[in-house]
Write a protein that holds these residues in place. Sequence first.
Motif, PDB file in Angstrom:
ATOM      1  N   LEU A 117       1.494   3.526  -4.258  1.00  0.00           N
ATOM      2  CA  LEU A 117       2.220   2.286  -3.943  1.00  0.00           C
ATOM      3  C   LEU A 117       1.930   1.833  -2.511  1.00  0.00           C
ATOM      4  O   LEU A 117       1.728   0.634  -2.261  1.00  0.00           O
ATOM      5  CB  LEU A 117       3.723   2.481  -4.144  1.00  0.00           C
ATOM      6  N   GLU A 118       1.903   2.760  -1.590  1.00  0.00           N
ATOM      7  CA  GLU A 118       1.588   2.419  -0.195  1.00  0.00           C
ATOM      8  C   GLU A 118       0.157   1.882  -0.091  1.00  0.00           C
ATOM      9  O   GLU A 118      -0.099   0.921   0.648  1.00  0.00           O
ATOM     10  CB  GLU A 118       1.786   3.645   0.699  1.00  0.00           C
ATOM     11  N   ASP A 119      -0.764   2.484  -0.815  1.00  0.00           N
ATOM     12  CA  ASP A 119      -2.152   2.013  -0.787  1.00  0.00           C
ATOM     13  C   ASP A 119      -2.284   0.624  -1.402  1.00  0.00           C
ATOM     14  O   ASP A 119      -3.080  -0.190  -0.930  1.00  0.00           O
ATOM     15  CB  ASP A 119      -3.073   3.001  -1.501  1.00  0.00           C
ATOM     16  N   PHE A 120      -1.514   0.327  -2.450  1.00  0.00           N
ATOM     17  CA  PHE A 120      -1.516  -1.037  -3.000  1.00  0.00           C
ATOM     18  C   PHE A 120      -0.922  -2.008  -1.983  1.00  0.00           C
ATOM     19  O   PHE A 120      -1.439  -3.105  -1.784  1.00  0.00           O
ATOM     20  CB  PHE A 120      -0.711  -1.111  -4.303  1.00  0.00           C
ATOM     21  N   ARG A 121       0.180  -1.611  -1.335  1.00  0.00           N
ATOM     22  CA  ARG A 121       0.846  -2.479  -0.365  1.00  0.00           C
ATOM     23  C   ARG A 121      -0.072  -2.808   0.807  1.00  0.00           C
ATOM     24  O   ARG A 121      -0.097  -3.934   1.303  1.00  0.00           O
ATOM     25  CB  ARG A 121       2.132  -1.812   0.150  1.00  0.00           C
ATOM     26  N   THR A 122      -0.867  -1.834   1.256  1.00  0.00           N
ATOM     27  CA  THR A 122      -1.745  -2.025   2.411  1.00  0.00           C
ATOM     28  C   THR A 122      -3.172  -2.417   2.013  1.00  0.00           C
ATOM     29  O   THR A 122      -4.036  -2.507   2.870  1.00  0.00           O
ATOM     30  CB  THR A 122      -1.785  -0.747   3.262  1.00  0.00           C
ATOM     31  N   HIS A 123      -3.400  -2.625   0.734  1.00  0.00           N
ATOM     32  CA  HIS A 123      -4.692  -3.042   0.191  1.00  0.00           C
ATOM     33  C   HIS A 123      -5.791  -1.995   0.350  1.00  0.00           C
ATOM     34  O   HIS A 123      -6.970  -2.322   0.295  1.00  0.00           O
ATOM     35  CB  HIS A 123      -5.129  -4.389   0.776  1.00  0.00           C
ATOM     36  N   LEU A 169      -4.997  -6.702  -8.620  1.00  0.00           N
ATOM     37  CA  LEU A 169      -4.349  -8.012  -8.618  1.00  0.00           C
ATOM     38  C   LEU A 169      -2.915  -7.920  -9.112  1.00  0.00           C
ATOM     39  O   LEU A 169      -2.053  -8.672  -8.667  1.00  0.00           O
ATOM     40  CB  LEU A 169      -5.140  -8.994  -9.482  1.00  0.00           C
ATOM     41  N   ALA A 170      -2.644  -6.997 -10.032  1.00  0.00           N
ATOM     42  CA  ALA A 170      -1.283  -6.847 -10.558  1.00  0.00           C
ATOM     43  C   ALA A 170      -0.391  -6.070  -9.599  1.00  0.00           C
ATOM     44  O   ALA A 170       0.753  -6.464  -9.348  1.00  0.00           O
ATOM     45  CB  ALA A 170      -1.319  -6.155 -11.910  1.00  0.00           C
ATOM     46  N   MET A 171      -0.889  -4.971  -9.061  1.00  0.00           N
ATOM     47  CA  MET A 171      -0.034  -4.065  -8.296  1.00  0.00           C
ATOM     48  C   MET A 171       0.176  -4.462  -6.835  1.00  0.00           C
ATOM     49  O   MET A 171       1.224  -4.149  -6.261  1.00  0.00           O
ATOM     50  CB  MET A 171      -0.577  -2.633  -8.358  1.00  0.00           C
ATOM     51  N   GLU A 172      -0.770  -5.122  -6.218  1.00  0.00           N
ATOM     52  CA  GLU A 172      -0.612  -5.465  -4.800  1.00  0.00           C
ATOM     53  C   GLU A 172       0.641  -6.301  -4.538  1.00  0.00           C
ATOM     54  O   GLU A 172       1.436  -5.938  -3.667  1.00  0.00           O
ATOM     55  CB  GLU A 172      -1.868  -6.160  -4.271  1.00  0.00           C
ATOM     56  N   PRO A 173       0.881  -7.405  -5.268  1.00  0.00           N
ATOM     57  CA  PRO A 173       2.089  -8.187  -4.987  1.00  0.00           C
ATOM     58  C   PRO A 173       3.377  -7.425  -5.325  1.00  0.00           C
ATOM     59  O   PRO A 173       4.392  -7.598  -4.652  1.00  0.00           O
ATOM     60  CB  PRO A 173       1.947  -9.442  -5.840  1.00  0.00           C
ATOM     61  N   ILE A 174       3.331  -6.592  -6.339  1.00  0.00           N
ATOM     62  CA  ILE A 174       4.516  -5.800  -6.682  1.00  0.00           C
ATOM     63  C   ILE A 174       4.832  -4.824  -5.560  1.00  0.00           C
ATOM     64  O   ILE A 174       5.976  -4.738  -5.100  1.00  0.00           O
ATOM     65  CB  ILE A 174       4.310  -5.060  -8.024  1.00  0.00           C
ATOM     66  N   ALA A 175       3.830  -4.092  -5.103  1.00  0.00           N
ATOM     67  CA  ALA A 175       4.043  -3.117  -4.031  1.00  0.00           C
ATOM     68  C   ALA A 175       4.498  -3.805  -2.745  1.00  0.00           C
ATOM     69  O   ALA A 175       5.354  -3.277  -2.029  1.00  0.00           O
ATOM     70  CB  ALA A 175       2.773  -2.313  -3.788  1.00  0.00           C
ATOM     71  N   GLU A 176       3.947  -4.972  -2.452  1.00  0.00           N
ATOM     72  CA  GLU A 176       4.336  -5.705  -1.248  1.00  0.00           C
ATOM     73  C   GLU A 176       5.788  -6.160  -1.306  1.00  0.00           C
ATOM     74  O   GLU A 176       6.436  -6.298  -0.277  1.00  0.00           O
ATOM     75  CB  GLU A 176       3.422  -6.917  -1.047  1.00  0.00           C
ATOM     76  N   SER A 177       6.300  -6.399  -2.506  1.00  0.00           N
ATOM     77  CA  SER A 177       7.671  -6.903  -2.647  1.00  0.00           C
ATOM     78  C   SER A 177       8.733  -5.807  -2.556  1.00  0.00           C
ATOM     79  O   SER A 177       9.920  -6.113  -2.426  1.00  0.00           O
ATOM     80  CB  SER A 177       7.825  -7.637  -3.984  1.00  0.00           C
ATOM     81  N   LEU A 178       8.338  -4.550  -2.624  1.00  0.00           N
ATOM     82  CA  LEU A 178       9.298  -3.447  -2.626  1.00  0.00           C
ATOM     83  C   LEU A 178       9.710  -3.048  -1.213  1.00  0.00           C
ATOM     84  O   LEU A 178       8.856  -2.878  -0.338  1.00  0.00           O
ATOM     85  CB  LEU A 178       8.695  -2.228  -3.338  1.00  0.00           C
ATOM     86  N   SER A 179      10.993  -2.888  -1.012  1.00  0.00           N
ATOM     87  CA  SER A 179      11.486  -2.358   0.258  1.00  0.00           C
ATOM     88  C   SER A 179      11.220  -0.855   0.281  1.00  0.00           C
ATOM     89  O   SER A 179      10.971  -0.247  -0.767  1.00  0.00           O
ATOM     90  CB  SER A 179      12.992  -2.610   0.383  1.00  0.00           C
ATOM     91  N   PRO A 180      11.286  -0.225   1.448  1.00  0.00           N
ATOM     92  CA  PRO A 180      11.126   1.236   1.482  1.00  0.00           C
ATOM     93  C   PRO A 180      12.118   1.956   0.565  1.00  0.00           C
ATOM     94  O   PRO A 180      11.756   2.936  -0.090  1.00  0.00           O
ATOM     95  CB  PRO A 180      11.351   1.584   2.952  1.00  0.00           C
ATOM     96  N   ARG A 181      13.346   1.443   0.478  1.00  0.00           N
ATOM     97  CA  ARG A 181      14.335   2.043  -0.422  1.00  0.00           C
ATOM     98  C   ARG A 181      13.946   1.859  -1.885  1.00  0.00           C
ATOM     99  O   ARG A 181      14.090   2.768  -2.703  1.00  0.00           O
ATOM    100  CB  ARG A 181      15.721   1.437  -0.153  1.00  0.00           C
ATOM    101  N   ASP A 182      13.424   0.666  -2.219  1.00  0.00           N
ATOM    102  CA  ASP A 182      12.958   0.418  -3.582  1.00  0.00           C
ATOM    103  C   ASP A 182      11.843   1.398  -3.959  1.00  0.00           C
ATOM    104  O   ASP A 182      11.831   1.946  -5.067  1.00  0.00           O
ATOM    105  CB  ASP A 182      12.425  -1.003  -3.737  1.00  0.00           C
TER     106      ASP A 182
END
Length: 191
Positions: free
Chosen positions: A37-43, A48-61
Amino acid sequence: MLLAKRCEHCHGAEGFSPVTATPNLAGMNTLAIWKQLEDFRTHKRRSLAMEPIAESLSPRDVADVVAYYGELPIYPDPQDNRVFPQGQPGPGHAAVAARLVTFGDGERGIAPCQACHGPVAYKIGVPSLATQNADYILDELEGFASRTRANDINEPMRVIAGLLTEDERHALAEYYGAGLGLQPAGSTAPK
């Protein structure tokens, strides 16, 4: 968990995807899920599917989702919609995969799969192969081999996948997709 409802469409209600090219998350090690998830968030890992999802999650999420999937059982119940395990590999592919999983290939510098992923395809901090579908494993091996997937720390998967032949990548994908990773590697070699 309400947050995981967003994940069900692709990863299944019980963490087993009905689509063979999508990873199963049930019982996956929490550190491995967090890293992806961190790797998707930081690219570092592209999707294409996972990057926006990972970016939308808070650390708690992220912590909640990781804990949820890490605690899901890997054994089916009546509501399960999994396609895992898939059919057994042919004897030739089973032998090739069992050799690579157990011994690797020292002449080519290929470590055994179980050295990093564990003797039953599960090890803390490493993505589990124990319950993954063949298509997903093959896609990832090919991504590492072509270097289009490059989020492995110090490049071990890019090197190893690049050294494997296409037939060996198929054999390993079939081996794990058939659920043979849930058994000790030495016990799966054809007699």
